[in-house]
Scaffold this active site. Structure first.
Site, PDB file in Angstrom:
ATOM      1  N   ARG A 176      -1.782  -6.250  -8.629  1.00 32.33           N
ATOM      2  CA  ARG A 176      -0.651  -7.085  -8.241  1.00 32.33           C
ATOM      3  C   ARG A 176      -0.469  -8.190  -9.268  1.00 32.33           C
ATOM      4  NH1 ARG A 176      -3.177  -7.380  -2.363  1.00 32.33           N
ATOM      5  NH2 ARG A 176      -4.958  -7.146  -3.713  1.00 32.33           N
ATOM      6  N   HIS A 196       0.844  -1.202   0.000  1.00 33.47           N
ATOM      7  CA  HIS A 196       0.000   0.000   0.000  1.00 33.47           C
ATOM      8  C   HIS A 196       0.883   1.257   0.000  1.00 33.47           C
ATOM      9  CE1 HIS A 196      -3.094  -2.623   2.316  1.00 33.47           C
ATOM     10  NE2 HIS A 196      -3.576  -2.450   1.110  1.00 33.47           N
ATOM     11  N   LYS A 249     -16.664  -7.528   4.528  1.00 31.58           N
ATOM     12  CA  LYS A 249     -15.411  -8.192   4.882  1.00 31.58           C
ATOM     13  C   LYS A 249     -15.409  -8.816   6.279  1.00 31.58           C
ATOM     14  CE  LYS A 249     -11.750  -6.847   1.732  1.00 31.58           C
ATOM     15  NZ  LYS A 249     -10.399  -6.314   1.594  1.00 31.58           N
ATOM     16  N   SER A 263      -2.934  -7.528   2.798  1.00 32.59           N
ATOM     17  CA  SER A 263      -3.190  -7.427   4.243  1.00 32.59           C
ATOM     18  C   SER A 263      -3.584  -8.799   4.786  1.00 32.59           C
ATOM     19  CB  SER A 263      -4.319  -6.442   4.524  1.00 32.59           C
ATOM     20  OG  SER A 263      -3.960  -5.165   4.090  1.00 32.59           O
TER      21      SER A 263
HETATM   22  P1  ADP Z   1      -5.617  -5.940   0.586  1.00 33.58           P
HETATM   23  O1  ADP Z   1      -5.931  -6.451  -0.796  1.00 33.58           O
HETATM   24  O2  ADP Z   1      -4.164  -5.938   0.918  1.00 33.58           O
HETATM   25  O3  ADP Z   1      -6.515  -6.448   1.673  1.00 33.58           O
HETATM   26  P2  ADP Z   1      -7.072  -3.462   0.385  1.00 33.58           P
HETATM   27  O4  ADP Z   1      -8.422  -4.049   0.266  1.00 33.58           O
HETATM   28  O5  ADP Z   1      -6.851  -2.498   1.481  1.00 33.58           O
HETATM   29  O6  ADP Z   1      -5.870  -4.442   0.533  1.00 33.58           O
HETATM   30  O7  ADP Z   1      -6.648  -2.870  -1.020  1.00 33.58           O
HETATM   31  C1  ADP Z   1      -6.698  -1.535  -1.388  1.00 33.58           C
HETATM   32  C2  ADP Z   1      -6.044  -1.336  -2.727  1.00 33.58           C
HETATM   33  O8  ADP Z   1      -4.653  -1.539  -2.578  1.00 33.58           O
HETATM   34  C3  ADP Z   1      -6.476  -2.289  -3.850  1.00 33.58           C
HETATM   35  O9  ADP Z   1      -6.484  -1.575  -5.064  1.00 33.58           O
HETATM   36  C4  ADP Z   1      -5.398  -3.317  -3.872  1.00 33.58           C
HETATM   37  O10 ADP Z   1      -5.260  -3.882  -5.157  1.00 33.58           O
HETATM   38  C5  ADP Z   1      -4.188  -2.466  -3.529  1.00 33.58           C
HETATM   39  N1  ADP Z   1      -3.108  -3.228  -2.965  1.00 33.58           N
HETATM   40  C6  ADP Z   1      -3.113  -4.002  -1.860  1.00 33.58           C
HETATM   41  N2  ADP Z   1      -1.910  -4.579  -1.648  1.00 33.58           N
HETATM   42  C7  ADP Z   1      -1.113  -4.143  -2.663  1.00 33.58           C
HETATM   43  C8  ADP Z   1       0.228  -4.419  -3.039  1.00 33.58           C
HETATM   44  N3  ADP Z   1       0.985  -5.261  -2.362  1.00 33.58           N
HETATM   45  N4  ADP Z   1       0.704  -3.808  -4.127  1.00 33.58           N
HETATM   46  C9  ADP Z   1      -0.104  -2.984  -4.846  1.00 33.58           C
HETATM   47  N5  ADP Z   1      -1.370  -2.712  -4.574  1.00 33.58           N
HETATM   48  C10 ADP Z   1      -1.882  -3.283  -3.498  1.00 33.58           C
END
Ligand code: ADP
Length: 173
Positions: free
Chosen positions: A93, A19, A43, A131
């Site tokens: 990703r 992030h 979630k 996460s």
């Molecule tokens: P996660 O998928 O880690 O639970 P979130 O739901 O908080 O995270 O995701 C928020 C945004 O951040 C989404 O667009 C997700 O694709 C992106 N994201 C999460 N982890 C990464 C990462 N390692 N690299 C790039 N983007 C990420």
């Protein structure tokens, strides 16, 4: 010159180095970047409360002047309009992210054509990081070094240890 305000939505439970990689890239590209923690009823139970997730994000982005942290509920595109934002930042990703992200981006565009979705790729070392995987490794006692900042690692460990203690009833002794 256009003033591009972007929203980076997610659950950030907790914020990872993936992030943060995207936040740094986004802060260079956009005039203003609002990291928006979604109240996501689907979630289920989260590891951290909204307030805690916000605190960690604020601490980790302190040095970025054009980045702010907020929370939102309801439709993302409605929140974008309320904030005067014209872009949504999302991370891609692996190929597996693509289908879901494409569907969301196209649906958001249909609902609100004034808002464009922008996809960015993290550095390769974060392309397998989520996460969820951080929470799972922590629950199994694995190493979190390089996956989350030190402050987040400490908080995750403390939270999981505390949950374990209450699950085993040791807190009553
Ligand atoms: P996660 O998928 O880690 O639970 P979130 O739901 O908080 O995270 O995701 C928020 C945004 O951040 C989404 O667009 C997700 O694709 C992106 N994201 C999460 N982890 C990464 C990462 N390692 N690299 C790039 N983007 C990420």
């Amino acid at each position: 010159m256009k003033n591009i305000v972007a929203i980076y939505p997610g659950s950030f439970d907790p914020v990872t180095n993936g992030h943060l990689d995207l936040i740094h890239r986004g802060s260079k590209l956009f005039d203003k970047l609002i990291v928006a923690i979604a109240v996501n009823l689907d979630k289920g139970e989260t590891l951290f409360t909204m307030k805690e997730r916000k605190e960690m994000l604020v601490a980790m982005t302190e040095e970025l002047d054009n980045v702010s942290i907020d929370t939102f509920e309801g439709l993302l595109v409605s929140y974008c309009i309320r904030q005067g934002a014209n872009a949504v930042l999302r991370g891609i990703r692996a190929i597996s992210d693509y289908e879901f992200e494409l569907q969301m981006a196209l649906m958001n565009r249909k609902m609100e054509p004034r808002v464009e979705t922008v996809f960015m790729m993290p550095a390769e070392q974060y392309s397998y990081l989520s996460s969820r995987i951080v929470r799972e490794i922590a629950k199994l006692g694995g190493p979190l070094t390089g996956l989350v900042p030190k402050m987040v690692e400490d908080r995750v460990r403390e939270r999981i240890a505390r949950r374990h203690i209450s699950a085993t009833g040791k807190h009553l002794l």
